[in-house]
Design an enzyme around this catalytic site. Structure first.
Site, PDB file in Angstrom:
ATOM      1  CB  SER A   1      -3.611  29.358  -8.375  1.00  0.00           C
ATOM      2  OG  SER A   1      -3.391  29.666  -9.601  1.00  0.00           O
ATOM      3  CG  ASN A   2       0.530  28.829 -11.766  1.00  0.00           C
ATOM      4  OD1 ASN A   2       0.941  29.110 -12.700  1.00  0.00           O
ATOM      5  ND2 ASN A   2      -0.327  27.758 -11.530  1.00  0.00           N
ATOM      6  NE  ARG A   3       5.037  34.016  -7.414  1.00  0.00           N
ATOM      7  CZ  ARG A   3       4.018  35.465  -6.465  1.00  0.00           C
ATOM      8  NH1 ARG A   3       2.991  35.880  -6.698  1.00  0.00           N
ATOM      9  NH2 ARG A   3       5.167  35.380  -4.978  1.00  0.00           N
ATOM     10  CB  SER A   4       0.848  30.621 -15.620  1.00  0.00           C
ATOM     11  OG  SER A   4       0.343  30.682 -16.985  1.00  0.00           O
TER      12      SER A   4
ATOM     13  CB  ALA B   1       1.791  26.991 -14.859  1.00  0.00           C
TER      14      ALA B   1
END
Ligand code: CTP
Length: 378
Positions: free
Chosen positions: A182-185, A252
């Site tokens: 995943s990502n930090r959004s 994101a």
């Protein structure tokens, strides 16, 4: 509310009449106050009459006892019977002493009711009965009235009658049943856009990977669609974009995905080799199937050569507006309450939106979108 032109039918519980007489309410409301399920010759079944005709049921103040009875589904007086007999939205305005408000039983009952779609206006901090002070005070009647008006009337503004589709949050690509990529959004900028658009009259669909609380005044104008992966976001966005006037890709989305292992990857089998494949580029596909007159807004998350990369992205993506986010800048982008962006329009005219709350950034973005409606589509 009656002064504003509303038709108000008051219901008092027997305990309420110990504080205020029914006659007072009868004099101020649109029809005589009711206090009982029985004995009214003009409306022999008052709870269904009240429940079926209401556009909104407001319980103010809502006591701990009323909240418990409503959560349990009791109907032992006219008010609780009316609450069960209505399909209208319900707004509770709890008021009680802080100790009572903080009781797990009260909070759990409220959580149950919220899950069922009941709106709960948080009590304020201030003077309480008996000279005490703390959280639990009924909000000022003018605040309750303003919220009631927003719920019943909706908002009017530059987005009245427009459908706005927004994506929010970071996608999660499954590696195996346990792990994700995943990502930090955080989804906060997308949620702020949804709320501001709703307050300006839009009917909003929010396709999101995260669930954040919505304000009571916007919750009915925003339809939240939960998704997880880039593929799910692609499906949800493509389908819903067909009848949207504005599409905003604030999410994101993963650029790379992978075929998830059906079983958990085991440590003893060594470091796994993950093979990535391209994820669908949702924004590119939305632009490819752009509907007549539809405005499309993209985001650009950059960390280096911000404006040069953003200009290239604008040309490549053929969006009407690109919201350029330097996600490495202090206080901006992922995981922050605030944001700082540059708005780059299709003529490459740049407008800097200095550091401010994500809600204020949403206001700036939507002002540009609203101005484009006036200019006409590209
Ligand atoms: N986007 C998308 N689908 C993807 C990746 C990105 O729809 N698979 C959208 C984002 O929601 C954003 C815009 O494309 O509105 C730009 O995303 P960004 O990550 O900045 O750019 P990329 O196109 O992914 O390019 P790069 O990662 O190389 O900067």
């Amino acid at each position: 509310m009656r002064d504003k032109g509303y038709y108000v039918a008051p219901v008092l519980t027997p305990d309420a009449t110990r504080f205020v007489g029914a006659v007072t309410f009868s004099a101020l409301a649109s029809e005589p106050a009711r206090t009982s399920l029985y004995g009214d010759p003009t409306t022999p079944i008052p709870h269904t009459y009240l429940g079926q005709h209401a556009a909104l049921v407001v319980v103010a103040p809502a006591t701990a006892h009323l909240i418990a009875r409503y959560a349990t589904g009791l109907a032992d007086d006219l008010l609780t019977a009316t609450l069960l007999a209505t399909r209208a939205p319900v707004l509770l305005c709890p008021a009680m002493h802080t100790e009572m408000w903080e009781q797990p039983s009260v909070q759990e009952n409220l959580a149950t009711l919220r899950r069922r779609g009941v709106m709960v206006m948080e009590p304020e901090r201030g003077a309480l009965a008996g000279g005490d002070e703390g959280v639990g005070r009924l909000p000022e009647p003018t605040r309750i009235a303003a919220l009631v008006e927003a719920i019943v009337e909706g908002y009017r503004g530059p987005f009245s009658g427009r459908r706005v589709l927004i994506s929010a949050g970071g996608t999660r690509e499954a590696i195996d049943p346990v792990r994700v990529l995943s990502n930090r959004s955080s989804g906060r900028q997308g949620y702020a856009l949804a709320e501001v658009a709703a307050r300006q009259g839009a009917s909003v669909t929010l396709v999101s990977t995260v669930e954040l609380p919505l304000s009571l005044d916007t919750v009915r104008a925003i339809d939240v669609v939960a998704v997880e992966s880039a593929a799910e976001m692609y499906d949800a966005m493509m389908k819903r974009s067909l009848d949207s006037d504005v599409v905003i890709m604030a999410a994101a989305v993963a650029d790379f995905t992978l075929t998830a292992s059906k079983e958990k990857l085991k440590k003893r089998e060594g470091v796994p080799e993950l093979r990535f494949t391209p994820a669908p580029d949702v924004l590119a596909e939305l632009v490819a199937q752009r509907q007549r007159g539809q405005l499309i807004v993209g985001f650009a998350a950059e960390t280096t050569n911000v404006m040069a990369n953003a200009s290239a992205k604008l040309r490549e993506k053929r969006v009407d507006l690109l919201v350029v986010n330097d996600v490495a800048a202090p206080g901006a982008g992922f995981m922050h309450e605030t944001n700082e962006v540059v708005l780059l329009d299709r003529d490459e005219v740049a407008e800097r939106v200095s550091l401010r709350s994500k809600e204020a950034v949403a206001v700036a973005i939507l002002a540009r979108v609203a101005a484009m409606f006036e200019d006409g589509p590209s």
